[in-house]
Scaffold this active site. Structure first.
Site, PDB file in Angstrom:
ATOM      1  N   GLY A   7       0.858  -1.296   0.001  1.00 40.00           N
ATOM      2  CA  GLY A   7       0.045   0.001   0.006  1.00 40.00           C
ATOM      3  C   GLY A   7       0.816   1.220  -0.052  1.00 40.00           C
TER       4      GLY A   7
ATOM      5  N   CYS B 253      12.036  -1.472   2.112  1.00 40.82           N
ATOM      6  CA  CYS B 253      10.972  -1.166   1.211  1.00 40.82           C
ATOM      7  C   CYS B 253       9.734  -0.213   1.727  1.00 40.82           C
ATOM      8  CB  CYS B 253      10.414  -2.657   1.061  1.00 40.82           C
ATOM      9  SG  CYS B 253       9.176  -2.553  -0.484  1.00 40.82           S
ATOM     10  N   LEU B 254       8.722  -0.570   2.333  1.00 41.61           N
ATOM     11  CA  LEU B 254       7.874   0.201   2.837  1.00 41.61           C
ATOM     12  C   LEU B 254       8.474   1.045   3.983  1.00 41.61           C
ATOM     13  CD1 LEU B 254       5.142   1.407   2.776  1.00 41.61           C
ATOM     14  CD2 LEU B 254       4.459  -0.436   4.365  1.00 41.61           C
TER      15      LEU B 254
ATOM     16  N   GLN C 141      10.492   3.935   2.483  1.00 37.34           N
ATOM     17  CA  GLN C 141       9.556   4.902   2.483  1.00 37.34           C
ATOM     18  C   GLN C 141       9.018   5.858   3.487  1.00 37.34           C
ATOM     19  OE1 GLN C 141       6.502   3.031   0.153  1.00 37.34           O
ATOM     20  NE2 GLN C 141       8.005   2.150  -1.666  1.00 37.34           N
TER      21      GLN C 141
ATOM     22  N   ASN D 260       9.789  -5.354  -5.000  1.00 39.19           N
ATOM     23  CA  ASN D 260       8.549  -5.517  -4.954  1.00 39.19           C
ATOM     24  C   ASN D 260       7.749  -4.459  -4.273  1.00 39.19           C
ATOM     25  OD1 ASN D 260       5.825  -6.031  -4.981  1.00 39.19           O
ATOM     26  ND2 ASN D 260       6.073  -7.769  -3.338  1.00 39.19           N
TER      27      ASN D 260
ATOM     28  N   GLY E 100       5.130  -0.568  -5.313  1.00 43.01           N
ATOM     29  CA  GLY E 100       4.633   0.383  -6.314  1.00 43.01           C
ATOM     30  C   GLY E 100       4.689   1.848  -5.994  1.00 43.01           C
TER      31      GLY E 100
ATOM     32  N   HIS F 201      15.252  -5.667  -1.420  1.00 40.77           N
ATOM     33  CA  HIS F 201      14.834  -6.890  -0.428  1.00 40.77           C
ATOM     34  C   HIS F 201      16.274  -7.160  -0.061  1.00 40.77           C
ATOM     35  CE1 HIS F 201      10.404  -6.777   0.188  1.00 40.77           C
ATOM     36  NE2 HIS F 201      10.389  -5.997  -1.027  1.00 40.77           N
TER      37      HIS F 201
ATOM     38  N   ASP G 149      16.960  -9.263   2.016  1.00 44.56           N
ATOM     39  CA  ASP G 149      16.678 -10.698   2.493  1.00 44.56           C
ATOM     40  C   ASP G 149      16.744 -11.621   1.431  1.00 44.56           C
ATOM     41  OD1 ASP G 149      13.474 -10.849   2.206  1.00 44.56           O
ATOM     42  OD2 ASP G 149      14.221  -8.854   2.357  1.00 44.56           O
TER      43      ASP G 149
END
Length: 363
Positions: A222, A247-248, A251, A289, A291, A332, A334
């Site tokens: 999201g 990742c998120l 952000q 991964n 958006g 990522h 990992d």
């Protein structure tokens, strides 16, 4: 297999054969360019609410095993493939893809021209789509797609609601769960980190009272702007403790420090994205991964500096705080699935915790 259709909000229709669950589903259709790692991708909570298209033509040939899940209850809305392997061949396989999707109540669609579908997404961007039975009326489905609103704040749907521990002797790490992948816990445990996983809405006071050696902000689905409480939490803890965001989490660190983010046309989803480290010029191939991305022009250069960029489109792939022990990457490290080029970032996190602890003890 029953005949089913995928209808995009731009009016394109793809006919195919259903497998897995037979339920109707609506979500954002996206594509993943990975040639391997379909099990990890399907169980990655960052795909929450999305219809996941694999560009590789054959999916499921290695079956499904018990060890490669990235979550226990995947929330991917659908799996779309050119062809799926009904009879997998791998010594670790315990079931085929069809059986797994039935177990997890995830519908699948095979026999689709995934190359054409990918080209449409690349041209028009990720969009709403519905996967349903072939006899449904197309105009009615398009009306349904136009009226439906995709859920916001998807993190609340996938984050743990109860704290839990992944025990290990050594450093104490708090992991704030925005939709974490199990492989993150594995990498921390391998480096002698005792991990406490907390819900996404945990307050700064709670985290600091646990007196951790470091905090990990995980991946998740999201829009990062849907989590203003996380921005506040990060601002409160970053002067006091090392933080590593993935990742998120990357952000969220940007937003907490005054930057902006934007929705990408079709995102980065795959395991072959080249990233350059600015300081050394080193090129890593990475698993990604997402958006959304950080707007480089919005960065407050007194707070954050860019450490990594994506070679193909120049988007921001890494940040480091200029005053606090805080750093993040968009990809990522990992590497489950994907290249292991970025795994040393976990070592850097460990080194950051040790240095911070030593400085604190000597103060």
């Amino acid at each position: 297999m029953n005949k089913r259709i995928l209808v995009l909000e731009n009016g394109e229709v793809f006919k195919g054969r259903g497998f897995g669950s037979t339920k109707e589903t609506i979500g954002e259709v996206v594509f993943n360019t990975g040639m391997t790692g379909y099990q990890e991708s399907i169980t990655d909570q960052s795909y929450n609410g999305q219809l996941l298209t694999f560009t590789y033509p054959l999916i499921g040939n290695a079956g499904i095993n018990r060890d490669d899940h990235e979550s226990i209850f995947p929330t991917t809305r659908a799996v779309i493939v050119k062809e799926y392997a009904r009879r997998p061949s791998n010594w670790r396989s315990q079931m085929n893809l069809d059986e797994f999707l039935k177990e997890k109540d995830i519908p699948g669609l095979a026999g689709v021209d995934t190359r054409k579908l990918t080209r449409i997404i690349r041209e028009y961007g990720a969009m709403k789509a519905i996967l349903t039975d072939a006899h449904k009326n197309i105009p009615d489905l398009l009306k349904q797609l136009k009226e439906v609103r995709l859920p916001s704040n998807q993190v609340a749907q996938v984050s743990t609601t109860t704290p839990y521990v992944s025990p290990q002797k050594g450093r104490r790490v708090i992991v704030v769960d925005y939709g974490l992948k199990h492989s993150i816990l594995h990498e921390l445990n391998k480096r002698d980190c005792h991990v406490t996983v907390l819900p996404h809405d945990t307050q700064a006071e709670t985290i600091l009272n646990l007196k951790p050696d470091g905090v990990m902000l995980t991946n998740g689905p999201g829009d990062p702007k849907d989590l203003p409480e996380a921005h506040d939490m990060i601002r409160q803890i970053q002067p006091h403790i090392p933080i590593f965001g993935i990742c998120l989490g990357h952000q969220l660190i940007a937003l907490a420090n005054g930057a902006d983010t934007f929705k990408m046309a079709f995102g980065h989803r795959g395991f072959n994205h080249p990233v350059r480290e600015i300081a050394t010029g080193r090129i890593d191939f990475t698993s990604q991964n997402h958006g959304y991305a950080v707007d480089e022009l919005s960065l407050n250069k007194e707070n954050l500096r860019v450490t990594h960029v994506e070679i193909n489109d120049g988007t921001v792939e890494g940040l480091r705080h200029r005053r606090y022990p805080v750093f993040s990457v968009q990809y990522h490290p990992d590497a489950a699935p994907g290249p292991h080029d970025g795994a040393e970032l976990f070592d850097q996190f460990v080194e950051s915790m040790d240095a911070w602890k030593e400085n604190r003890n000597n103060a």
